[in-house]
Design a protein around this motif. Structure first.
Motif, mmCIF file in Angstrom:
data_model
loop_
_atom_site.group_PDB
_atom_site.id
_atom_site.type_symbol
_atom_site.label_atom_id
_atom_site.label_comp_id
_atom_site.label_asym_id
_atom_site.label_seq_id
_atom_site.Cartn_x
_atom_site.Cartn_y
_atom_site.Cartn_z
ATOM 1 N N GLU B 81 0.836 -1.216 0.000
ATOM 2 C CA GLU B 81 0.000 0.000 0.000
ATOM 3 C C GLU B 81 0.867 1.260 0.000
ATOM 4 O O GLU B 81 0.610 2.213 -0.741
ATOM 5 N N ARG B 82 1.909 1.244 0.837
ATOM 6 C CA ARG B 82 2.793 2.429 0.903
ATOM 7 C C ARG B 82 3.579 2.598 -0.397
ATOM 8 O O ARG B 82 3.795 3.715 -0.865
ATOM 9 N N LEU B 83 3.994 1.480 -0.986
ATOM 10 C CA LEU B 83 4.728 1.540 -2.253
ATOM 11 C C LEU B 83 3.810 2.044 -3.373
ATOM 12 O O LEU B 83 4.230 2.848 -4.218
ATOM 13 N N GLN B 84 2.566 1.628 -3.337
ATOM 14 C CA GLN B 84 1.600 2.094 -4.342
ATOM 15 C C GLN B 84 1.468 3.620 -4.268
ATOM 16 O O GLN B 84 1.421 4.306 -5.297
ATOM 17 N N GLU B 85 1.429 4.147 -3.051
ATOM 18 C CA GLU B 85 1.297 5.602 -2.865
ATOM 19 C C GLU B 85 2.560 6.321 -3.366
ATOM 20 O O GLU B 85 2.473 7.349 -4.043
ATOM 21 N N LEU B 86 3.735 5.760 -3.050
ATOM 22 C CA LEU B 86 4.991 6.365 -3.526
ATOM 23 C C LEU B 86 5.032 6.399 -5.056
ATOM 24 O O LEU B 86 5.499 7.371 -5.653
ATOM 25 N N LEU B 87 4.549 5.336 -5.672
ATOM 26 C CA LEU B 87 4.535 5.269 -7.143
ATOM 27 C C LEU B 87 3.516 6.251 -7.712
ATOM 28 O O LEU B 87 3.767 6.897 -8.737
ATOM 29 N N ARG B 88 2.387 6.372 -7.037
ATOM 30 C CA ARG B 88 1.353 7.328 -7.495
ATOM 31 C C ARG B 88 1.929 8.739 -7.533
ATOM 32 O O ARG B 88 1.647 9.509 -8.456
ATOM 33 N N ARG B 99 -6.255 -6.161 -1.623
ATOM 34 C CA ARG B 99 -6.312 -4.885 -0.910
ATOM 35 C C ARG B 99 -6.733 -5.068 0.538
ATOM 36 O O ARG B 99 -6.873 -4.101 1.274
ATOM 37 N N ALA B 100 -7.009 -6.330 0.902
ATOM 38 C CA ALA B 100 -7.479 -6.598 2.272
ATOM 39 C C ALA B 100 -6.912 -7.930 2.733
ATOM 40 O O ALA B 100 -6.216 -8.615 1.978
ATOM 41 N N ASP B 101 -7.219 -8.272 3.983
ATOM 42 C CA ASP B 101 -6.717 -9.511 4.563
ATOM 43 C C ASP B 101 -7.602 -10.677 4.120
ATOM 44 O O ASP B 101 -8.433 -11.173 4.882
#
Ligand SMILES: [Zn+2]
Lengths: 212, 254
Positions: B81-88, B99-101
């Motif tokens: 999730e954090r990597l997705q935000e950095l890429l965004r 996206r969930a458990d």
């Protein structure tokens, strides 16, 4: 009519019988344990009188993801399957040793190793070698730390050790307690057959640093 | 099939059959782009350079126990999730396989990844063993090279072709691994690199690297860090995002 004295005597005799039975069972168990210890310590019938030969065990290092060749002198059985099992038993013992670079606390890691000829492919003229089917114990799987690196290193070290000391072994397949198993501990695939040379340790084990 | 042991043959047939029903062509050109997935989450970002982030494990599959009650399945999702935000922030679309458990099968992960026509597929794992970041590429032999798209284990076709989609991407996967390695080393994070056979990597039709986070062992000049150390995780995520940015630049220049 049974007198009170007789009742007392009967009770005491019964108590003595129970106590003696308990002592006998205990002595029998002790003798059995001693026999088992002696059997484990003594060389097996298969290796009795066999001179030790130098073997190379490829011991993994979790910190740098490498295999390092370690020499040992072992009296190996004549039977090839038993020889393969003995090699892996000694490798697993190295995993368990204090200060191990790939800690895996299991006493009996390999139940059995079966060897079978690899069938020739169409048009293949050279000998394709043998496949080793390594039956890992459930105890090893339970003790194996979960992760791509630690699981892959366990498999590679076994493959490299088998291939280095028994070059006829070209392929390795793993079972767990005699059954096919999806992964070693959630990662490394056990459904496939591995090429024994996949671990690719350097030919000179003394120079083996970062062998992958 | 050359299996001589009935048990092994049955195991392989069962494994292949489960995936084989939904076998897709290995070539990514045959798949349609997943516009719904790629654009629904990031409508303003570039769509020609897609990334797939596969947070390994999930649901009943907890993955490794990382100490202090931390589970691998949670750490991989948080990292993704954090990597997705950095890429965004770099204008790069990243599709997540979960996206969930929840439990997600290897087949579903591969379907999501292959549908996205991704330029980068990162399979994210974590372990309590070793030190730094472990990078892994497939153990498949490259297709069209010395190998034939089959696993290096086999002289003959022992695994169905659907299982070897990654073989066509081995060279690119190794280049991507090298890019990730350079960025991590630049961030002073120790890296090990190897080949491994881990689902669903072999089914992915994209340059694929498994990134396995391990605790940081104390070195001569560096201090040890727990796997759950926020600063350490951020440094790794930053390096991965930077490497993917460089990978995109390299592609544009080609
Ligand atoms: Zn994992």
């Amino acid at each position: 009519m049974i007198s009170r004295a007789h009742k007392l005597l009967f009770g005491l005799l019964l108590l003595a019988c129970v106590a003696m039975a308990a002592v006998l069972i205990r002595l029998r168990n002790r003798a059995q344990d001693r026999l088992q210890e002696q059997a484990a310590a003594a060389p097996s019938m298969q290796t009795a009188g066999v001179p030790p030969t130098e073997v190379t065990l490829y011991v993994p290092n979790d910190l740098d993801d490498s295999l390092t060749g370690v020499h040992e002198d072992l009296a190996l059985p004549q039977d090839a399957s038993a020889e393969a099992q003995e090699l892996l038993a000694n490798l697993v013992a190295a995993f368990r040793a204090p200060g191990s670079s790939h800690p895996l606390d299991v006493a009996n890691g390999v139940n059995e190793v079966y060897l079978m000829p690899v069938p020739k492919a169409a048009g293949e003229t050279s000998d394709p070698g043998q496949m080793a089917v390594v039956d890992l114990s459930g105890a090893l799987v339970s003790a194996q730390p979960s992760g791509i690196e630690p699981e892959t290193l366990t498999l590679l070290s076994m493959m490299a050790t088998l291939h280095a000391n028994m070059p006829a072994i070209t392929e390795v397949h793993f079972l767990v307690d005699g059954q096919p198993h999806a992964t070693l501990a959630g990662h490394a695939d056990l459904t496939r057959t591995y090429l024994a040379s996949e671990a690719n340790p350097t030919p000179n084990p003394e120079a083996a640093e970062g062998t992958r | 099939m050359r299996w001589t042991e009935a048990g092994l043959a049955m195991a392989l047939a069962g494994f292949g059959g489960a995936f084989g029903q939904a076998a897709r062509p290995a070539a990514p050109q045959a798949a349609q782009p997943s516009e719904s997935m790629a654009t629904a989450t990031q409508p303003q970002t570039e769509t020609h350079f897609a990334v797939v982030l596969d947070a390994a494990h999930g649901g009943s599959d907890t993955g490794a126990r990382l100490g202090n009650g931390a589970l691998e399945k949670n750490l991989t999702l948080t990292m993704a999730e954090r990597l997705q935000e950095l890429l965004r922030q770099q204008g790069i679309v990243a599709t997540m396989t979960r996206r969930a458990d929840v439990d997600v099968s290897a087949l579903t992960r591969a379907e999501v990844a292959n549908h996205a026509q991704a330029a980068v597929c990162l399979v994210i794992h974590a372990t309590a063993t070793g030190s730094g970041v472990h990078l892994f590429t497939t153990s498949l032999a490259p297709a069209g090279g010395s190998g034939t798209g089959q696993p290096v284990t086999a002289a003959g076709p022992r695994i169905l072709p659907w299982a070897t989609a990654q073989a066509a991407y081995v060279t690119d996967s190794l280049k991507l691994e090298s890019e990730l390695d350079a960025a991590l080393v630049h961030a002073e994070i120790p890296v090990t690199m190897g080949r491994a056979s881990v689902a669903p990597m072999e089914n992915l039709a994209c340059p694929t690297v498994a990134v396995e986070l391990a605790p940081l062992a104390p070195g001569n000049t560096t201090r040890g860090r727990a796997i759950t150390d926020g600063r350490y995780e951020k440094a790794v995520e930053g390096a991965l995002a930077a490497a993917i940015g460089s990978w995109r630049t390299d592609r544009k220049e080609q």
